[in-house]
Scaffold this active site. Sequence first.
Site, PDB file in Angstrom:
ATOM      1  CD  GLU A 150       2.133  -8.533  -5.380  1.00  0.00           C
ATOM      2  OE1 GLU A 150       2.957  -9.269  -4.796  1.00  0.00           O
ATOM      3  OE2 GLU A 150       1.906  -7.361  -5.027  1.00  0.00           O
TER       4      GLU A 150
ATOM      5  N   GLY B 211       0.840  -1.200   0.000  1.00  0.00           N
ATOM      6  CA  GLY B 211       0.000   0.000   0.000  1.00  0.00           C
ATOM      7  C   GLY B 211       0.866   1.237   0.000  1.00  0.00           C
TER       8      GLY B 211
ATOM      9  CB  CYS C 165       5.389  -4.186  -0.076  1.00  0.00           C
ATOM     10  SG  CYS C 165       6.356  -2.758  -0.500  1.00  0.00           S
ATOM     11  CE1 TYR C 166       1.858   1.013   5.742  1.00  0.00           C
ATOM     12  CE2 TYR C 166      -0.092  -0.360   5.447  1.00  0.00           C
ATOM     13  CZ  TYR C 166       0.573   0.667   6.103  1.00  0.00           C
ATOM     14  OH  TYR C 166      -0.048   1.335   7.133  1.00  0.00           O
TER      15      TYR C 166
ATOM     16  CG  ASP D 209     -18.447 -10.838 -18.400  1.00  0.00           C
ATOM     17  OD1 ASP D 209     -17.558 -11.637 -18.740  1.00  0.00           O
ATOM     18  OD2 ASP D 209     -18.248  -9.627 -18.217  1.00  0.00           O
TER      19      ASP D 209
ATOM     20  CG  HIS E 253       5.218  -5.842  -4.903  1.00  0.00           C
ATOM     21  ND1 HIS E 253       3.995  -5.654  -4.304  1.00  0.00           N
ATOM     22  CD2 HIS E 253       5.933  -4.724  -4.651  1.00  0.00           C
ATOM     23  CE1 HIS E 253       3.954  -4.471  -3.729  1.00  0.00           C
ATOM     24  NE2 HIS E 253       5.113  -3.878  -3.922  1.00  0.00           N
TER      25      HIS E 253
ATOM     26  CE  LYS F 273     -14.347 -10.477 -20.156  1.00  0.00           C
ATOM     27  NZ  LYS F 273     -15.515  -9.611 -20.028  1.00  0.00           N
TER      28      LYS F 273
END
Length: 561
Positions: free
Chosen positions: A219, A103, A130-131, A275, A217, A417
């Site tokens: 991710e 963040g 991280c944060y 969708d 990170h 998605k």
Amino acid sequence: MSDNETKPNPDTSHRIATSGDIEVSTYLEIAKEMSGQQPVPAKEPTPALENESIVVLDFGSQYSMLITRRVRECNVYCELLPYDTPWEKIESLNPKGFILSGGPASVYDKDAPLAPSYIFEKKLPILGICYGMQLLAHQLGGRVARGKTREYGHAILHTSDPESPLFANITSDNTVWMSHGDKIETMPPGFHSLAYTENSPIAVIGNDTGIFGLQFHPEVVHTTAGKDIIKNFIYKVCGCKGNWTVGNFITDAIYRIKKEVGGGKVIMALSGGVDSAVAATLIHRAIGNQLTCIFVNNGLLRREEVERTFNTFRLNMGMNIRYADATERFLECLKGVIDPEQKRKAIGGEFIHVFEEEAQKIGKVDYLAQGTLYPDVIESAVSASKAAAKIKTHHNVGGLPANMMLKLIEPLRFLFKDEVRNVGLALNMPEEMVWRQPFPGPGLAIRIIGEVTRERLEILRSADYIVMNEIKKAKLYRNLWQTFAVLTDVHSVGVMGDFRTYGYMVAVRAVTSEDAMTADWARLPYDLLAHISNRIVNEVTSVNRVVYDITSKPPATIEWE
Ligand code: XMP
């Protein structure tokens, strides 16, 4: 005019139920013949998903959603929730561990968001990123130092404790992606440093109770072993089983829909988009003809769109569909409208009227189904909590009047998605439908700059058809988020043969994107662009110039209006 289209009627077999009683082409006749078809019955339902999850608490990082996706890619259900979500809202997810996102704040900011106390009280594993890592240090008695400079970009991670479960099957010296200002100076009691980089002597921390912190990170794709680290955390530290699979999702969703709806009736607007298509297919599998889809032709669709949608749903899947050709009505309410927001409002308003009228013809209905996806859910949670500037009023089929008093069914509410596409494929939906690029609710109207007229719609349809076909022929369709033509209101001088022309300018737009929040213009091969341009000016009357849009989002948006 018959009210329901489930039974073939020889007297009207060349027509379908429309509010305007408008004749349509032969494919609908065939579709009508087939409309008595019953869906494949679903297997006896059982709840398939053993309740386990990882909860990501969001502290505002631009990568928070990505963490959630990565966990799910490891077959573990994961939800992203605001950092201050009360435990009562989390409990039913049966979390096996928490991840604290990064963040923008510093733990020393006046109103720095803190981790809720329950994450420590529950004695579950925690991974701070991280944060999130700095919060762990700060809240558990360590010291975080304000960084004088930000460390941003690649770094090499050297592991100092290769035995840590976090690093199982991972070699040392991996590239990681850093983006932080503050760093840990003193570790909290009971924690060890597990890895370091050149600029961060404490790049990974951990204790013996399953609490870990990463300064980088994991991710993002730039962290080469990032997904393996996340996988190790959720399997080796949290002990997850990994039952979040497409097959389990489908069985579970069918079970839930059956249980919820019982003998009730469901309506749903079908747009032809992936969708609503996947949601309708799933619901149809669960409850068959208790579902009626309403397909509103607003006259703003692409060439062959109506046919494609009908062929897929009624002909191939035997769904109960009402078709309302409301082209005239939409064109009427768009007369003289130039302002993009006015266009959206006019289309949204008219859609509700048509939908309501069609729904009334069905009789008593209990549920409204929608193809809402997880990013929309997250986005509305974020914009409800923050004052976000409105860029565009997105017209989706959700804005129905409260007086319809229908309960909502949103079977894809927690899917991304790409997960929706996988569900579609597992449901044996045609690939063409599953891989369809997104198409906006207000359709071609927001790709015509200036007034929307029948003539302009035809010009745009012709140009758009060429763009789409050439992109498909070049086998680029699936790699691009969206590809389309825009009819601008610019006229320019040209020369064709020996004659002066004064024609429209068409813009071609092709973008790559992960989620439409940001997008980049696609570097299409010059030869392909040349071919598209050539075909458009030669084949589409009244167009004499083609330009390619080379603007990313931001600062532009994907659509021109
Ligand atoms: P923008 O133009 O805001 O678009 O960058 C982001 C994505 O949303 C789609 N879009 C819409 N979809 N109703 C929709 O259902 C709308 O009103 C609408 N406006 C934009 C757009 O095609 C892109 O994928």
